[in-house]
Structure formats: C-alpha cells, structure tokens
Design a protein around this motif. Structure first.
Motif, mmCIF file in Angstrom:
data_model
loop_
_atom_site.group_PDB
_atom_site.id
_atom_site.type_symbol
_atom_site.label_atom_id
_atom_site.label_comp_id
_atom_site.label_asym_id
_atom_site.label_seq_id
_atom_site.Cartn_x
_atom_site.Cartn_y
_atom_site.Cartn_z
ATOM 1 N N LYS A 19 0.832 -1.201 0.000
ATOM 2 C CA LYS A 19 0.000 0.000 0.000
ATOM 3 C C LYS A 19 0.872 1.259 0.000
ATOM 4 N N THR A 20 0.364 2.322 -0.585
ATOM 5 C CA THR A 20 1.038 3.608 -0.528
ATOM 6 C C THR A 20 0.647 4.335 0.746
ATOM 7 N N SER A 21 1.310 5.443 1.040
ATOM 8 C CA SER A 21 0.997 6.202 2.244
ATOM 9 C C SER A 21 -0.393 6.801 2.187
ATOM 10 N N SER A 22 -0.883 7.120 0.974
ATOM 11 C CA SER A 22 -2.230 7.668 0.848
ATOM 12 C C SER A 22 -3.305 6.592 0.987
ATOM 13 N N GLU A 23 -2.921 5.349 0.678
ATOM 14 C CA GLU A 23 -3.873 4.238 0.783
ATOM 15 C C GLU A 23 -3.972 3.685 2.198
ATOM 16 N N LEU A 24 -2.884 3.802 2.962
ATOM 17 C CA LEU A 24 -2.886 3.280 4.334
ATOM 18 C C LEU A 24 -2.277 4.331 5.241
ATOM 19 N N LYS A 25 -3.141 5.050 5.987
ATOM 20 C CA LYS A 25 -2.696 6.133 6.848
ATOM 21 C C LYS A 25 -2.786 5.741 8.316
#
Length: 401
Positions: free
Chosen positions: A395-401
């Motif tokens: 996951k990217t940082s925008s997808e998993l915060k």
C-alpha cells in the motif's frame, strides 16, 4: 546470513567496548546530572576517531553508514560501513547513549550526509559535525507534513520555518534541515539542506530539559530568511514526482538500524548488570526449564531471548544496506523491535533487582530513562508499524494512513 560477527570487525568491537567501559561509564552519572554541560572529555576521543578515519580508506562511525560502501562490480556478500557503524554503536551505548549522541562528528546528520550526499559534498563536508533537523511543532513522525520552506533565489535557497528536538542542535557545526520546495507538490518536493552554524537567520531558540540522554543537548531552531548556497542541498535538486519521497527517506534506511543499535546497547548493559546482581543470591541455570526456576530467573531468560531477536533483526537490516538490498521494511522492523525491547528490558531490570534498581547507586535507573527516547525518535513505534504494514500489504501512504 552468517550470524557470526565478521573477524575484520573484532578489533573495532573490542576498542568500542573498552571506550564504553573505561571512558563513558566513569563520567556517565556526572553528565546525567549536569544537563546542557558539554562533555569536554569527548574531544580527545573524537580526535582519535578522526585520526582513524584519516588514516584508513574505510570510515568508522556515523560517516560510514552509506550504501556506497559496496563496489558495484562486486556482487559478493559484503560487510561494510553500515555494519561497522552498527557494531560500534552497540558497544558504545553499552556505556552511555547520551554520550554517544554528544560525540562530535558522529551525529545522525553525519549519517544523513554519508547516505545521500554526492562525492563533492562528501569532500566539502568532511570533518563537519552535523545535527539532523526534521521534527516541527506541527509535524512529528509524519515527515511528509514538513512546513519549513526552501525558496530558490539565484544561487541560494532561502529557508523559513522552525525545527524542534534537534539532537546536538546547539553544539554541532551544521544542521541537516529538511524543507519543502513546493507544498503543492507534497512529499516529492521535500529536500535536505546543510546549514552551517552561524548562518544569518538561523537561531537556537531553546534547549530542552529531558527525561534521559541528558549528556546530549536537544535544541529548537528557527529559520528566518536563512540563505543557504544551492550547492548545500543534499542529493538531486530536481523534484521527481514519480520517485516521490523515497529519495529523502533513504536516509532513514541507514539511520534507523543505528538507532536500533543504540537500543540494543543500552538493553545489553541492563541485562549484564542485572545478571550480576541476581547471580549473587540466585544462581542462574540456563539448562533448567523455565517452569522449574524462580520468576526472576525465568523473566531474565525471556528478556535475553527478546534482546537476541532484536539484535539479529538489526544486524540483518545493516547487512542489507551494505549489500544495496532494499531494506526500508527491515530497517523499520529493526527499529520497532529494538525500541520496544529496550523499554521493556530496562524497566523490567529495574524491577527485578528491587531497591537497587531504583536508586542512583546503580546506573539501571538511568538506562531505563535513556531507553525511552529510542522508541520515539527517528520515527516512533507507531509510525514504524505503519511503514511495515504498507510494505507488507503493498500500500502507498495515501492508501494506508
């Protein structure tokens, strides 16, 4: 992975342990009580370390923590600068974490320069003691939320903003400052700049009073129209939206294992001393089943196993950096495991020896206080777990915060 310490580092490990035992330990309590006093005794030691670096093709200490330590034509298993720095830090923090952090030219800023500077910058900043300035009043573990700005003006960048919790911020010769070139571009626009002490517009506004690592100064620094030469930007000046924040974050891939090494060192100090104190009234029998020994003995064995797990994870992360293997996940795993382990080990050791652990006659209570920061700075426990989850789940940082 060979779990033995490379023979070529045996001398380094032995010397670092002697420094910790004969140099750090005797003055440890002195500078714990004299917060903000500079440990002058470290000047001679730092000079000796500088001499070793000048006479050897391989750097020793924080400046050796670079992914450039491997010859690109040599694909064999390598144990280079990252491993050397880690092994030395483990031993020195067995002596005192605060004194290690106070050591001239051995700060995290030096490790950052070693990790991302180009050859010209490495030569130009050689011998400079560099602190690292990332955290801001409104930006903690989320480094991408940095609001300090860097505006290009001719051959200079103009910095504006405030940094807090800067280790060695007052004493260091320079500070590696993270700032954004354009807030609208998000993470990709964040770059790091070397700002020399005394640069107009750079002001140390406060020194923190802390729970532990009191031998090390922790400063707040403001930047008001602070002009820095464009050549002091570390890494490439271009904003690569595709690569995003990865370029700057590579610094952490090298420095997080070093912070994990600090945790391993102070935890080992607590375990060693607790083993000595318990052994006086409770002979330790490692061959006996846990259910057949006293609670204190069983708890000590569990702590030692936990310590060994953290140590091996950290060695792996440093080894991967030396071999140019992507280690972002492993660096965070090592940092998360070692930080939490050190907190548990040092506090439990205080409990296991009773009143001895709580008084100033022993260093156990100091090590418990010193260890807390190792689970916080260079990325908190929580942010490490988030990074690990992103890597495992893709996951990217925008997808998993």
């Amino acid at each position: 992975m060979n779990l033995d310490i490379p023979k070529k580092f045996s001398g380094l490990v032995s010397q670092a342990h002697q420094v910790a035992e004969r140099y750090y330990r005797p003055i440890s309590r002195k500078y714990d009580k004299a917060e903000h006093s500079y440990p002058r005794e470290l000047d001679l030691l730092a000079g000796l370390l500088d001499g070793m670096n000048a006479s050897s093709p391989e750097a020793v200490g924080a400046t050796s923590a670079s992914k450039r330590s491997v010859d690109s034509q040599d694909h064999a298993n390598q144990n280079g600068g990252n491993m050397a720095a880690l092994l030395g830090i483990m031993e020195l923090c067995w002596g005192d974490v605060g004194l290690l952090l106070a050591m001239p030219r051995q700060g995290l800023g030096n490790a950052a320069i070693a990790a991302v500077a180009n050859p010209q910058q490495l030569e130009r900043f050689k011998g400079v003691w560099a602190a690292m300035a990332i955290t801001e009043p409104g930006c903690g573990s989320d480094s991408a939320a940095i609001r300090t700005t860097a505006t290009k003006l001719g051959d200079e960048y103009v910095l504006n903003g405030e940094k807090i919790f800067v280790t060695s911020g007052e004493r260091a010769d320079a500070v590696v400052v993270w700032a954004t070139l354009d807030k609208a571009l998000g993470r990709a626009a964040i770059k790091s700049f070397v700002v020399k002490k005394g640069t107009p517009g750079m002001t140390v506004t406060r020194l923190e009073k802390k729970l532990g690592i009191k031998a090390s100064d922790t400063a707040s620094i403001s930047f008001n129209d602070c002009r820095v030469p464009a050549s002091n930007m570390l890494g490439r000046p271009e904003v690569d939206v595709e690569k995003g924040f990865a370029g700057v974050m590579e610094t952490f891939d090298n420095t997080r294992p070093l912070v994990a090494g600090m945790a391993i060192g102070v935890a080992k100090a607590s375990l060693d001393r607790t083993r000595q104190l318990l052994g006086k009234s409770c002979p330790l029998d490692y061959s006996a089943p846990l259910l057949s020994v006293s609670h204190a003995e069983a708890r000590l064995y569990e702590l030692e196993a936990n310590w060994q797990a953290a140590r091996l994870l950290t060695l792996k992360a440093a080894w991967m950096a030396d071999n140019r293997i992507a280690n972002s996940k492993e660096a965070s795993i090592a940092k998360a495991k070692a930080g939490r382990m050190a907190n548990e080990v040092t506090l439990t050791c205080v409990e296991l020896v009773g009143a001895l652990g709580y008084g100033e006659d022993e260093l156990l209570e100091k090590w418990a206080r010193d260890s807390k920061i190792l689970d916080i700075f260079e990325g908190t426990q929580q942010i490490q777990l988030l990074i690990i989850a992103r890597r495992l789940l893709g996951k990217t940082s925008s997808e998993l915060k």
